[in-house]
Write an enzyme that holds these catalytic residues in place. Structure first.
Site, PDB file in Angstrom:
ATOM      1  N   CYS A  89       0.829  -1.212   0.000  1.00  0.00           N
ATOM      2  CA  CYS A  89       0.000   0.000   0.000  1.00  0.00           C
ATOM      3  C   CYS A  89       0.860   1.258   0.000  1.00  0.00           C
ATOM      4  CB  CYS A  89      -0.907   0.019   1.231  1.00  0.00           C
ATOM      5  SG  CYS A  89      -1.851  -1.489   1.474  1.00  0.00           S
TER       6      CYS A  89
HETATM    7  C1  BEZ Z   1       0.987  -4.867   2.189  1.00  0.00           C
HETATM    8  O1  BEZ Z   1       0.437  -3.874   1.731  1.00  0.00           O
HETATM    9  O2  BEZ Z   1       2.086  -5.224   1.796  1.00  0.00           O
HETATM   10  C2  BEZ Z   1       0.334  -5.658   3.259  1.00  0.00           C
HETATM   11  C3  BEZ Z   1      -1.009  -5.470   3.474  1.00  0.00           C
HETATM   12  C4  BEZ Z   1      -1.619  -6.190   4.470  1.00  0.00           C
HETATM   13  C5  BEZ Z   1      -0.906  -7.053   5.243  1.00  0.00           C
HETATM   14  C6  BEZ Z   1       0.446  -7.213   5.029  1.00  0.00           C
HETATM   15  C7  BEZ Z   1       1.065  -6.512   4.024  1.00  0.00           C
END
Ligand code: BEZ
Length: 180
Positions: free
Chosen positions: A55
């Site tokens: 994200c």
């Molecule tokens: C990520 O955006 O990499 C992520 C999102 C949720 C849990 C773990 C990682």
């Protein structure tokens, strides 16, 4: 999901108000679904957590960078929603130096639950969060839908592609070309 009206909820936001003075001049302000979506054609994307790697490294910064391209395609605003509280979402927006994307804190997950997108992420110690999706929303009604595959509780993977800004933009461009 196409044709669905967004759920009517009230979001608890924190806004800067210089009248308060002091070191922390912020107050609560309620914002409704209507406040964000009425009379606008927007992109909404929703993700599992502020500050998480995919994200923070790809999805949010890429939407921020491509905001001009979205505007050129008739998009009035870009909203990034997560089941995180307003303090966390504001801190993330500040860290990401956002100028174009507005964050929406769905702290209690009501909007996400009513969208049918709430998933359990207890496997990561996250509790209930949003499945990753994006949508083009026209005056509060879903016009196009981009959901990552494999919706599930405690998903071992974090699929990312469908809801990427590049994909949304490509579909938006194809739609505009078809309509022309
Ligand atoms: C990520 O955006 O990499 C992520 C999102 C949720 C849990 C773990 C990682």
């Amino acid at each position: 999901m196409i044709g669905k009206s967004l759920p009517q909820v009230t979001f608890k936001t924190r806004v800067r108000d210089e009248a308060i003075g002091g070191d922390n001049p912020f107050r609560w302000q309620d914002m409704t679904t209507e406040d964000y979506f009425k009379g606008k054609r927007v992109v909404l994307f929703s993700l599992p957590g502020a500050f998480t790697p995919t994200c923070s490294t790809f999805q949010l910064p890429d939407f921020e960078k491509l905001a001009g391209d979205f505007e050129a395609k008739g998009i009035d605003a870009i909203y990034c929603l997560s089941v995180n509280d307003a303090f966390v979402m504001n801190a993330w927006a500040k860290q990401q130096n956002l100028k174009n994307v507005q964050v929406i804190a769905d702290g209690a997950g009501e909007f996400t639950r009513k969208m049918g997108m709430l998933v359990c992420k207890d496997n990561l110690g996250f509790g209930m969060r949003s499945w990753r999706y994006a949508a083009i929303v026209n005056d509060g009604v879903v016009e196009a839908w981009f959901e990552e595959p494999g919706y599930a509780d405690n998903c071992e993977t974090d699929p990312y592609g469908e809801s990427a800004p590049q994909n949304v933009l490509e579909k938006l461009s194809a739609k505009a070309a078809k309509a022309a």
